[in-house]
Design an enzyme around this catalytic site. Structure first.
Site, short mmCIF file in Angstrom:
data_model
loop_
_atom_site.label_atom_id
_atom_site.label_comp_id
_atom_site.label_asym_id
_atom_site.label_seq_id
_atom_site.Cartn_x
_atom_site.Cartn_y
_atom_site.Cartn_z
N MET A 30 0.85 -1.20 0.00
CA MET A 30 0.00 0.00 0.00
C MET A 30 0.89 1.25 0.00
O MET A 30 0.44 2.34 0.39
CB MET A 30 -0.94 -0.01 1.20
CG MET A 30 -1.90 -1.21 1.15
SD MET A 30 -3.44 -0.97 2.04
CE MET A 30 -2.87 -0.67 3.68
N ALA A 32 4.10 3.91 0.94
CA ALA A 32 4.81 4.39 2.13
C ALA A 32 5.87 3.36 2.50
O ALA A 32 5.94 2.87 3.64
CB ALA A 32 3.84 4.65 3.29
N HIS A 34 8.96 1.08 3.44
CA HIS A 34 10.06 1.11 4.42
C HIS A 34 10.91 -0.14 4.20
O HIS A 34 10.63 -0.94 3.29
CB HIS A 34 9.49 1.20 5.84
CG HIS A 34 8.43 0.18 6.14
ND1 HIS A 34 8.70 -1.17 6.20
CD2 HIS A 34 7.10 0.30 6.35
CE1 HIS A 34 7.58 -1.83 6.47
NE2 HIS A 34 6.59 -0.96 6.55
N HIS A 37 9.22 -3.53 3.49
CA HIS A 37 8.80 -3.77 2.10
C HIS A 37 10.02 -4.06 1.22
O HIS A 37 9.99 -4.95 0.38
CB HIS A 37 8.12 -2.51 1.52
CG HIS A 37 6.86 -2.11 2.22
ND1 HIS A 37 6.76 -0.96 2.95
CD2 HIS A 37 5.64 -2.70 2.26
CE1 HIS A 37 5.55 -0.84 3.43
NE2 HIS A 37 4.84 -1.88 3.04
#
Ligand code: PAF
Length: 284
Positions: A30, A32, A34, A37
């Site tokens: 989704m 954003a 970091h 991920h």
């Protein structure tokens, strides 16, 4: 790196990439992004000839009053990070591309597994996750898909989805990535103010206490371990626990007497931010 916004283009691009029998790894996100991920993306790059990442803040997995509108979005930063990792394609559809009808005309009900643990305070959440993941699998057609163990319940739901609906995709679960002080990486950590950020380490400290009680002190009664863990999380004034559970990590069944493998799972609000974490204890 190709940025793709429509289902038609995603399918066409994949057809071209796929020549030469390369396998496709897929990392649904989704955004954003970091390090958590990025660890999934790196693993996919290691194991596949093609890596596709999706960025889609899926409205159907947010309940009324949840943080859909304010969920962190950082398209420019995300694309920079993915480009540095040499991802082949980023699929970034609009809501209307994924869901031509609102509410969607067809959705997946994952049953009881979606009503326990996080499903108690987030009714319908896992149906929304299963629906979007099924759609993404049909669009991207990956050989392998990568998910983080931080969302343990989500991984169990997705494995069930794949088994029940016969998706031809291997689900690869990757370890939780943590900050130096143990806090599990999460896009929602950005909601925390400095005081809350400090307090949020209580989730991991509570899990580690549970692990120590089981492995070092030999405690095997779930209620006893949970009681001690609850004392610890309640000692943090900014933490409001939602649940602490000890379950079988394969099916999320609660256990009265602790047998390994066991997953210690925790969810708590730190201020207004709901965070989750878990650790799996297995035989050495
Ligand atoms: O874990 C997430 O970020 C989401 O639940 C997922 C799997 C991308 C589905 O929207």
């Amino acid at each position: 790196m190709q940025i793709i916004r429509t289902i038609k283009d995603m399918r066409a691009f994949h057809k071209i990439l796929r020549t030469g029998n390369k396998s496709t790894g897929f990392v649904p996100t989704m955004g954003a992004l970091h390090e958590g991920h990025l660890s999934l993306v790196r693993r996919s790059k290691e194991e596949n000839g093609i890596t596709v990442v999706s960025i889609f803040v899926n409205p159907t997995q947010f309940g009324p009053g949840e943080d859909f509108n304010r969920y962190p979005r950082d398209t420019v930063g995300d694309l920079e990070k993915l480009s540095a990792l040499d991802v082949d394609a980023v699929f970034m559809p609009e809501d209307g591309e994924m869901y031509p009808e609102t509410p969607p005309a067809v959705s997946i009900d994952v049953g009881g597994i979606g009503r326990i643990l996080c499903g108690v305070s987030r009714p319908g959440h896992f149906n929304g996750v299963a629906t979007v993941v099924a759609k993404l699998f049909n669009i991207v057609m990956p050989d392998r898909a990568y998910f983080g163990q931080k969302d343990l319940q989500q991984t169990v739901v997705i494995k069930k989805l794949v088994k029940e609906l016969n998706f031809d995709v291997d689900i690869i679960i990757c370890p939780v990535v943590r900050e130096k002080d143990g806090l599990a990486m999460s896009s929602r950590n950005s909601y925390l103010n400095p005081e809350e950020r400090k307090a949020a380490t209580v989730l991991f400290r509570t899990l580690k206490l549970g692990e120590k009680l089981i492995l070092n002190k030999g405690m095997d009664n779930t209620m006893d371990v949970k009681r001690k863990m609850e004392e610890m999380i309640r000692s943090e004034p900014l933490a409001d626990p939602d649940y602490i559970e000890i379950v079988d990590p394969r099916n999320l069944q609660a256990m009265q007497d602790i047998r390994l493998p066991a997953a210690l799972c925790i969810a708590a609000r730190i201020g207004n931010t709901r965070l989750i974490d878990n650790i799996i204890i297995d035989k050495k």
